[in-house]
Design a protein around this motif. Structure first.
Motif: not given
Length: 317
Positions: A1-28
């Motif tokens: 199965m091909s992977k779902q391609k993702v773009i993460f658009d952010t203004d890089a505050g503290t809650d954005d940090a938690w979102a990126l951490i969560t997204l990268l954990k979900c990748e695999e």
């Protein structure tokens, strides 16, 4: 199965940090491929935001993820809005310049051009998560009018559905910072559009993760990322742990976390002393629905998701 391609658009505050951490954990686990992080001014200025993302990626050992600098201001320029919650640099000003990676690591291509190229290379395969003001996406639509129909889905954290604001009486920050961009995106998006609004993230609500849970349970397993986030959040977030952007990523990855979602016709108010930036819903059903609005989430499940993200073996996820 091909992977779902993702773009993460952010203004890089503290809650954005938690979102990126969560997204990268979900990748695999969820077969995702984060192809780009695109940054813009919002919680902090663009250069600080870019360095914040690089710092997170370095801590996560994910410097393979490409980072692109985007919009330096809103469509109608305004001063950058600083809050005590994010500090001047977006991460509470706890790091010295020497601790942050060099901006030389940022890709040379502009974020909007990178978005366009990635979408055109894989039409109807790219999902965009937008957790800051919507300036980059609005510029993408205006520069390339047919691009919206080639996006697989757009997920936004922003706006509101009960008129409760967090920066003015009735406007949420991301929409307030660039209401013209928010209006363009809500009006011109042609792919499925989902919004997680501010009200369900209210830190005063009994249903949101409380500060005692954040600092008494979430951080009981130590890791480089917990050391980083504890350093950022050890003071200000003890009174205001509101990881809004991470809610949105978790709702995508774990759909059962969404307890209530409704299809609405929504736009953004551009005028008014009090209402500029307010997301306006058509409750009279006079216009065609254009957005799914998440109106209730299972916060106990979200806590389990964050525990899993941070490496707790007994998270229940």
């Amino acid at each position: 199965m091909s992977k779902q391609k993702v773009i993460f658009d952010t203004d890089a505050g503290t809650d954005d940090a938690w979102a990126l951490i969560t997204l990268l954990k979900c990748e695999e686990r969820f077969n995702l491929d984060v192809q780009a992080v695109t940054v813009l001014t919002g919680n902090t200025v663009l250069n600080h935001g870019c360095q914040n993302i690089l710092l997170l990626l370095k801590t996560l050992n994910r410097m393979d993820v490409k980072v692109y600098a985007g919009s330096e201001n809103s469509i109608l320029p305004k001063p950058v809005f600083m809050t005590p919650h994010h500090g001047n640099d977006g991460l509470k000003d706890v790091f010295s310049p020497s601790e942050k990676p060099s901006l030389d690591l940022i890709q040379k291509k502009h974020a909007v051009e990178a978005m366009k190229d990635l979408i055109e290379e894989s039409p109807n395969e790219v999902i965009i998560f937008a957790v800051g003001p919507l300036t980059n996406i609005a510029l993408l639509y205006k520069m390339y009018p047919r691009i919206s129909s080639k996006i697989k889905a757009l997920h936004i954290m922003g706006g509101n559905f009960m008129g409760i604001g967090n920066v003015t009486r009735c406007a949420e920050f991301n929409f307030w910072y660039d209401p013209e961009a928010a209006r363009i995106v809500l009006t011109e998006t042609q792919c499925p559009l989902t919004i997680l609004p501010w009200e369900i993230c209210l830190s005063s609500s009994e249903f949101t993760p409380h500060d005692g849970w954040r600092f008494g349970t979430l951080n009981t397993v130590r890791s480089d990322i917990m050391d980083l986030m504890d350093k950022i959040e050890c003071e200000a977030s003890r009174k205001n742990f509101t990881p809004c952007d991470a809610y949105m990523i978790a709702c995508f990855a774990f759909p059962s976390m969404v307890l209530k979602k409704k299809h609405h016709s929504a736009t953004v108010e551009l005028s008014g002393e009090y209402a500029r930036g307010l997301m306006v819903l058509d409750h009279k059903l006079l216009t065609k629905p254009n957005v799914y609005v998440i109106e209730e989430i299972d916060v106990e499940m979200f806590k389990k998701v964050l525990l899993w993200v941070c490496g707790h073996e007994d998270s229940g996820i």
